[in-house]
Scaffold this active site. Structure first.
Site, PDB file in Angstrom:
ATOM      1  N   SER A   1      -4.557  -2.524   4.188  1.00 14.49           N
ATOM      2  CA  SER A   1      -4.822  -1.164   5.399  1.00 14.49           C
ATOM      3  C   SER A   1      -4.025  -0.788   6.770  1.00 14.49           C
ATOM      4  O   SER A   1      -4.989  -1.491   6.849  1.00 14.49           O
ATOM      5  CB  SER A   1      -4.685   0.463   4.611  1.00 14.49           C
ATOM      6  OG  SER A   1      -5.020   1.145   5.074  1.00 14.49           O
TER       7      SER A   1
ATOM      8  N   TYR B   1     -12.523   5.388   3.457  1.00  8.10           N
ATOM      9  CA  TYR B   1     -11.881   4.520   2.302  1.00  8.10           C
ATOM     10  C   TYR B   1     -11.156   3.336   3.229  1.00  8.10           C
ATOM     11  O   TYR B   1     -11.053   2.091   2.531  1.00  8.10           O
ATOM     12  CB  TYR B   1     -10.243   5.188   2.467  1.00  8.10           C
ATOM     13  CG  TYR B   1      -8.848   5.068   2.315  1.00  8.10           C
ATOM     14  CD1 TYR B   1      -8.960   3.956   0.873  1.00  8.10           C
ATOM     15  CD2 TYR B   1      -8.328   4.375   3.305  1.00  8.10           C
ATOM     16  CE1 TYR B   1      -8.179   3.408   0.430  1.00  8.10           C
ATOM     17  CE2 TYR B   1      -7.246   3.824   3.046  1.00  8.10           C
ATOM     18  CZ  TYR B   1      -7.188   3.534   1.929  1.00  8.10           C
ATOM     19  OH  TYR B   1      -5.724   2.828   1.620  1.00  8.10           O
TER      20      TYR B   1
ATOM     21  N   LYS C   1       0.908  11.858  -6.010  1.00  8.39           N
ATOM     22  CA  LYS C   1      -0.735  12.011  -4.750  1.00  8.39           C
ATOM     23  C   LYS C   1      -0.757  13.419  -4.321  1.00  8.39           C
ATOM     24  O   LYS C   1      -1.856  13.314  -3.556  1.00  8.39           O
ATOM     25  CB  LYS C   1      -0.276  10.403  -3.983  1.00  8.39           C
ATOM     26  CG  LYS C   1      -0.041   9.474  -4.301  1.00  8.39           C
ATOM     27  CD  LYS C   1       0.303   8.099  -3.563  1.00  8.39           C
ATOM     28  CE  LYS C   1      -0.523   8.092  -2.255  1.00  8.39           C
ATOM     29  NZ  LYS C   1      -0.621   6.950  -1.886  1.00  8.39           N
TER      30      LYS C   1
END
Ligand SMILES: NC(=O)c1ccc[n+]([C@@H]2O[C@H](COP(=O)([O-])OP(=O)(O)OC[C@H]3O[C@@H](n4cnc5c(N)ncnc54)[C@H](O)[C@@H]3O)[C@@H](O)[C@H]2O)c1
Length: 305
Positions: free
Chosen positions: A112, A135, A174
């Site tokens: 990411s 994350y 989501k």
């Protein structure tokens, strides 16, 4: 050829399955269905396996495959359970990684742009990364591990893809973690003024999921290991999105600017340096933000009223 896709019932995973199957590549769909939508894979032809990537013996349920695309992860960046985040995103990754090493098959995994943290210039893979939440840290751990491992071991190709801000069909499940494009569309199509943080000039490298699915699927053919950004290389503001949506919806909504409570850790700017994507993986994003949002609206969101 048969490809295992983990996180296959999620947003990006299900788009990858669709892309692979459109190219007549067989798929095996692996997911624990914890944060997914089975509608995303209703039309898929591949075998569906319900399992957890954190299970050390997960591979016992997997038939023979020629490559793995690893998308499974906890993707809600606001989840407060750090232990769970690292367990699923890093330990789960290690299980999949070790499976590919043992089988000597290529692995493409989802990293990411979050690993970069805050920046004020294009983000490049060689630069130091300072993740600002657990994350992002969990993805950082995956990149560190694969970089170190491939340096000292002979491995099949291991491709880490640092996705930037992905938007497009099959992201509805989501909820609050869905893209800004989806959030703003939802408000504006229901007659509300779009709410964004002051003053809408935050810039992100938004990439359409159809580009992400194609780039990820093609990466299994890479002969060498690499970590590459997956973005368009062009950052656009939240105000730009509102202008594009206004045009497509034939509206003239003015943004409702609100304070940003996450300012300290908020990425105000993301933009991918695409040199490795272009030169090493030999590809690039094809959809501009205008083209991607139009395709998304006209062919998918118009059915989500
Ligand atoms: N969407 C984005 O903008 C973006 C940006 C950067 C990176 N990524 C990465 O791309 C990948 C896919 O993200 P997404 O947006 O499709 O998210 P998503 O939440 O829609 O998909 C994740 C999938 O993984 C599954 N899953 C979660 N934990 C699991 C486990 N322990 N075992 C098996 N399956 C499990 C979920 O059920 C879900 O189907 C993730 O690794 C994410 O971190 C996404």
């Amino acid at each position: 050829m048969r490809v295992l896709v983990t996180g296959a019932a999620g947003f990006i995973g299900s788009n990858i399955v669709k892309y692979l199957e459109s190219k007549s590549i067989d798929t095996v769909l692996f997911d624990n269905f914890s944060h997914s939508n089975y509608y995303n894979i209703l039309d898929a032809n591949g075998e569906v396996i319900c399992g957890d990537v954190t299970d050390k013996n997960f591979y016992q349920s997997i038939p023979e495959v020629d490559a793995v695309i690893h998308e499974a992860a906890i993707t809600d960046t606001t989840l407060a359970d750090d232990a769970k985040m690292v367990e699923v995103n890093y330990n789960g990754f290690l299980n999949v990684f070790n499976f590919c090493i043992k089988k000597n098959i290529p692995l493409v995994y989802a990293s990411s742009a979050g690993v970069y943290g805050k920046a004020d210039k294009k983000m490049s893979e060689q630069e130091k990364t300072i993740p600002h939440n657990t994350y992002a840290y969990s993805k950082y751990l995956c990149d560190c591990w694969s970089r170190k491992y491939v340096k000292v071991n002979k491995t099949p190709p291991i491709i880490g893809l640092r996705y930037f801000n992905v938007y497009g069909p099959q992201e509805v499940h989501k909820n609050k973690s869905a893209s800004m494009i989806y959030q703003l569309y939802k408000q504006m199509s229901r007659g509300k003024r779009p709410r964004i943080f002051k003053f809408g000039e935050q810039k992100r490298d938004f990439i359409y999921v159809k580009d992400v699915a194609r780039i990820t699927a093609e990466a299994i053919n890479s002969k060498k290991s690499v970590i590459s950004n997956v973005g368009t290389g062009r950052s656009r503001s939240f105000n730009d999105i509102i202008a594009i949506l206004n045009k497509l919806l034939k509206k003239e909504y003015k943004p409702d600017y609100i304070d940003n409570p996450y300012q300290k850790v908020y990425q105000d700017y993301t933009e991918a340096d695409t040199t490795i994507l272009n030169q090493f993986l030999g590809t690039k994003a094809e959809y501009s933000l205008e083209d991607g949002v139009r395709d998304y609206l006209e062919n998918y969101l118009c059915y989500d009223q």
